[in-house]
Design a protein around this motif. Structure first.
Motif, PDB file in Angstrom:
ATOM      1  N   ARG A   3      21.551   6.241   3.779  1.00 24.51           N
ATOM      2  CA  ARG A   3      21.551   5.150   2.729  1.00 24.51           C
ATOM      3  C   ARG A   3      20.453   4.288   3.179  1.00 24.51           C
ATOM      4  O   ARG A   3      20.153   4.109   4.407  1.00 24.51           O
ATOM      5  CB  ARG A   3      22.725   4.583   2.733  1.00 24.51           C
ATOM      6  N   VAL A   4      19.425   3.909   2.290  1.00 23.62           N
ATOM      7  CA  VAL A   4      18.336   3.108   2.764  1.00 23.62           C
ATOM      8  C   VAL A   4      18.671   1.835   2.046  1.00 23.62           C
ATOM      9  O   VAL A   4      18.735   1.625   0.774  1.00 23.62           O
ATOM     10  CB  VAL A   4      17.141   3.692   2.266  1.00 23.62           C
ATOM     11  N   LEU A   5      18.479   0.876   2.609  1.00 27.01           N
ATOM     12  CA  LEU A   5      18.643  -0.679   2.304  1.00 27.01           C
ATOM     13  C   LEU A   5      17.197  -1.326   1.725  1.00 27.01           C
ATOM     14  O   LEU A   5      16.355  -1.411   2.773  1.00 27.01           O
ATOM     15  CB  LEU A   5      19.261  -1.669   3.508  1.00 27.01           C
ATOM     16  N   LEU A   6      17.073  -1.634   0.815  1.00 25.40           N
ATOM     17  CA  LEU A   6      15.834  -2.079   0.068  1.00 25.40           C
ATOM     18  C   LEU A   6      15.813  -3.500  -0.132  1.00 25.40           C
ATOM     19  O   LEU A   6      16.529  -4.248  -0.686  1.00 25.40           O
ATOM     20  CB  LEU A   6      15.385  -1.389  -1.180  1.00 25.40           C
ATOM     21  N   LEU A   7      15.174  -4.207   0.871  1.00 22.32           N
ATOM     22  CA  LEU A   7      15.322  -5.640   1.067  1.00 22.32           C
ATOM     23  C   LEU A   7      14.243  -6.402   0.549  1.00 22.32           C
ATOM     24  O   LEU A   7      13.017  -6.149   0.886  1.00 22.32           O
ATOM     25  CB  LEU A   7      15.320  -6.044   2.838  1.00 22.32           C
ATOM     26  N   LEU A   8      14.471  -7.184  -0.505  1.00 27.90           N
ATOM     27  CA  LEU A   8      13.787  -7.567  -1.378  1.00 27.90           C
ATOM     28  C   LEU A   8      13.378  -9.106  -1.330  1.00 27.90           C
ATOM     29  O   LEU A   8      14.554  -9.903  -1.191  1.00 27.90           O
ATOM     30  CB  LEU A   8      14.092  -7.404  -3.089  1.00 27.90           C
ATOM     31  N   PHE A  20      10.126   3.395  -3.270  1.00 29.67           N
ATOM     32  CA  PHE A  20      11.375   3.831  -2.326  1.00 29.67           C
ATOM     33  C   PHE A  20      12.285   4.313  -3.470  1.00 29.67           C
ATOM     34  O   PHE A  20      12.786   5.475  -3.008  1.00 29.67           O
ATOM     35  CB  PHE A  20      11.767   2.795  -1.506  1.00 29.67           C
ATOM     36  N   THR A  21      12.463   3.487  -4.536  1.00 28.68           N
ATOM     37  CA  THR A  21      13.532   4.040  -5.414  1.00 28.68           C
ATOM     38  C   THR A  21      13.180   5.203  -6.036  1.00 28.68           C
ATOM     39  O   THR A  21      14.010   6.234  -6.132  1.00 28.68           O
ATOM     40  CB  THR A  21      13.749   2.816  -6.438  1.00 28.68           C
ATOM     41  N   ASP A  22      11.904   5.530  -6.210  1.00 25.14           N
ATOM     42  CA  ASP A  22      11.526   6.814  -6.913  1.00 25.14           C
ATOM     43  C   ASP A  22      11.239   7.971  -6.083  1.00 25.14           C
ATOM     44  O   ASP A  22      12.012   9.176  -6.215  1.00 25.14           O
ATOM     45  CB  ASP A  22      10.054   6.836  -7.515  1.00 25.14           C
ATOM     46  N   VAL A  23      10.829   7.931  -4.751  1.00 21.01           N
ATOM     47  CA  VAL A  23      10.585   9.008  -3.800  1.00 21.01           C
ATOM     48  C   VAL A  23      12.306   9.339  -3.292  1.00 21.01           C
ATOM     49  O   VAL A  23      12.362  10.681  -3.247  1.00 21.01           O
ATOM     50  CB  VAL A  23       9.958   8.684  -2.702  1.00 21.01           C
ATOM     51  N   ALA A  70      18.340   3.222   7.175  1.00 22.61           N
ATOM     52  CA  ALA A  70      17.141   2.692   7.299  1.00 22.61           C
ATOM     53  C   ALA A  70      16.988   1.303   6.371  1.00 22.61           C
ATOM     54  O   ALA A  70      17.870   1.375   5.597  1.00 22.61           O
ATOM     55  CB  ALA A  70      15.948   3.956   6.736  1.00 22.61           C
ATOM     56  N   LEU A  71      15.903   0.829   6.611  1.00 20.28           N
ATOM     57  CA  LEU A  71      15.553  -0.356   5.973  1.00 20.28           C
ATOM     58  C   LEU A  71      14.022  -0.439   5.423  1.00 20.28           C
ATOM     59  O   LEU A  71      13.124  -0.006   6.008  1.00 20.28           O
ATOM     60  CB  LEU A  71      15.594  -1.585   6.979  1.00 20.28           C
ATOM     61  N   ALA A  72      13.971  -0.476   4.014  1.00 17.80           N
ATOM     62  CA  ALA A  72      12.553  -0.700   3.635  1.00 17.80           C
ATOM     63  C   ALA A  72      12.527  -1.952   2.998  1.00 17.80           C
ATOM     64  O   ALA A  72      13.144  -2.620   2.235  1.00 17.80           O
ATOM     65  CB  ALA A  72      12.502   0.325   2.390  1.00 17.80           C
ATOM     66  N   ILE A  73      11.157  -2.396   3.242  1.00 13.43           N
ATOM     67  CA  ILE A  73      10.812  -3.778   2.714  1.00 13.43           C
ATOM     68  C   ILE A  73       9.230  -3.913   1.984  1.00 13.43           C
ATOM     69  O   ILE A  73       8.237  -3.572   2.540  1.00 13.43           O
ATOM     70  CB  ILE A  73      10.462  -4.786   4.036  1.00 13.43           C
ATOM     71  N   ILE A 105      12.714   1.336  10.298  1.00 15.03           N
ATOM     72  CA  ILE A 105      12.101   0.211   9.497  1.00 15.03           C
ATOM     73  C   ILE A 105      10.981   0.199   8.644  1.00 15.03           C
ATOM     74  O   ILE A 105       9.854   0.714   9.680  1.00 15.03           O
ATOM     75  CB  ILE A 105      12.225  -1.250  10.137  1.00 15.03           C
ATOM     76  N   ALA A 106      10.675   0.395   7.460  1.00 13.14           N
ATOM     77  CA  ALA A 106       9.634   0.751   6.700  1.00 13.14           C
ATOM     78  C   ALA A 106       9.039  -0.316   5.780  1.00 13.14           C
ATOM     79  O   ALA A 106       9.223  -0.289   4.539  1.00 13.14           O
ATOM     80  CB  ALA A 106       9.985   1.962   6.030  1.00 13.14           C
ATOM     81  N   PRO A 107       8.257  -1.307   6.120  1.00  9.26           N
ATOM     82  CA  PRO A 107       7.592  -2.591   5.549  1.00  9.26           C
ATOM     83  C   PRO A 107       6.253  -1.731   4.831  1.00  9.26           C
ATOM     84  O   PRO A 107       5.607  -0.887   5.658  1.00  9.26           O
ATOM     85  CB  PRO A 107       7.258  -3.460   6.372  1.00  9.26           C
ATOM     86  N   ILE A 108       5.830  -2.277   3.698  1.00  9.51           N
ATOM     87  CA  ILE A 108       4.559  -1.836   3.372  1.00  9.51           C
ATOM     88  C   ILE A 108       3.675  -3.218   3.144  1.00  9.51           C
ATOM     89  O   ILE A 108       4.208  -4.242   2.863  1.00  9.51           O
ATOM     90  CB  ILE A 108       4.723  -1.381   1.593  1.00  9.51           C
ATOM     91  N   CYS A 109       2.651  -3.012   3.526  1.00  8.77           N
ATOM     92  CA  CYS A 109       1.493  -3.937   3.390  1.00  8.77           C
ATOM     93  C   CYS A 109       1.849  -5.335   4.372  1.00  8.77           C
ATOM     94  O   CYS A 109       2.143  -5.248   5.483  1.00  8.77           O
ATOM     95  CB  CYS A 109       1.177  -4.248   2.011  1.00  8.77           C
ATOM     96  N   VAL A 110       1.933  -6.481   3.611  1.00  4.39           N
ATOM     97  CA  VAL A 110       2.313  -7.770   4.349  1.00  4.39           C
ATOM     98  C   VAL A 110       3.534  -7.979   4.760  1.00  4.39           C
ATOM     99  O   VAL A 110       3.770  -8.659   5.559  1.00  4.39           O
ATOM    100  CB  VAL A 110       1.900  -8.943   3.432  1.00  4.39           C
ATOM    101  N   ALA A 111       4.401  -6.951   4.451  1.00  3.94           N
ATOM    102  CA  ALA A 111       5.865  -7.092   4.701  1.00  3.94           C
ATOM    103  C   ALA A 111       6.002  -6.544   6.490  1.00  3.94           C
ATOM    104  O   ALA A 111       6.988  -7.137   6.840  1.00  3.94           O
ATOM    105  CB  ALA A 111       6.748  -6.113   3.872  1.00  3.94           C
ATOM    106  N   ALA A 112       4.880  -5.960   6.701  1.00  2.05           N
ATOM    107  CA  ALA A 112       4.924  -5.863   8.448  1.00  2.05           C
ATOM    108  C   ALA A 112       4.887  -7.301   8.803  1.00  2.05           C
ATOM    109  O   ALA A 112       5.334  -7.313  10.129  1.00  2.05           O
ATOM    110  CB  ALA A 112       3.603  -5.224   8.813  1.00  2.05           C
ATOM    111  N   LEU A 113       4.468  -8.323   8.347  1.00  3.32           N
ATOM    112  CA  LEU A 113       4.468  -9.570   8.893  1.00  3.32           C
ATOM    113  C   LEU A 113       6.150 -10.053   9.215  1.00  3.32           C
ATOM    114  O   LEU A 113       6.533 -11.004  10.000  1.00  3.32           O
ATOM    115  CB  LEU A 113       3.785 -10.699   8.388  1.00  3.32           C
TER     116      LEU A 113
END
Length: 196
Positions: A3-8, A20-23, A70-73, A105-113
């Motif tokens: 299960r992956v939590l997509l943090l918006l 993330f939802t597609d892949v 896992a966490l995706a951002i 934990i997988a942030p994309i682009c500025v979510a690394a901040l």
């Protein structure tokens, strides 16, 4: 089931969330069938950078980190209010909890901040939005990160990337970490990414 939590955050970029939802969705139906994405945020309704509205499946205060692998951002735009949510202590608390359990934990682009704001990047290799006109890499360094000029950087359980164009690569990297390389190559092939 993985299960992956997509943090918006309000002001997130829809394309960075949708990878993330597609892949992981393709994996659920056409891959090994082991991934599920659950969306969450600080509000009952979230507006992305370009005014697309999303209703998260669960509220952030109801999230139990033990229930996720896992966490995706996705990143977003300052002009759309992204950092108001992304730098909120409740956001940081969830990120810290995933890190404490050594979950991906997988942030994309500025979510690394958001990882920097949560105190996770001191001495870690990472990247963020890398356009020459941007201050984001400087900000990442201020959080103690060792900024690396690569498209996608993996350091321990953290996956960071340098722009929206890397979004699919981050999602596939996360899929590989949660399943296998062979399964990920199979899903990539079905999605038209074979050889890429």
């Amino acid at each position: 089931m993985k299960r992956v939590l997509l943090l918006l955050a309000d002001g997130f970029e829809a394309v960075e969330a949708s990878v993330f939802t597609d892949v992981l969705g393709w994996n659920m139906l056409e891959g090994d069938g082991t991934t599920q994405v659950v969306t969450t945020g600080l509000h009952d309704r979230l507006k992305c950078t370009w005014n697309f509205t999303v209703i998260p499946e669960v509220t952030l205060d109801s999230v139990r980190v033990d229930d996720y692998d896992a966490l995706a951002i996705p990143g977003g735009f300052e002009e759309a209010g992204f950092y108001k949510d992304a730098y909120d202590p409740r956001f940081s608390s969830v990120i810290q909890a995933f890190h404490a359990q050594d979950k991906w934990i997988a942030p994309i682009c500025v979510a690394a901040l958001t990882l920097g704001k949560a105190g996770l990047l001191e001495g870690c290799r990472a990247t963020t939005y890398d356009h020459p006109t941007s201050i984001r890499k400087k900000q990442l360094r201020e959080f103690g990160a060792i900024v690396v000029d690569e498209q996608v950087v993996v350091d321990g359980n953290l996956i960071t990337s340098c722009n929206p164009a890397t979004a699919f690569e981050v999602a596939f990297t996360l899929l590989e970490k949660l399943t296998t390389r062979e399964n990920t190559l199979h899903v990539k092939d079905l999605m038209g990414f074979a050889g890429k």
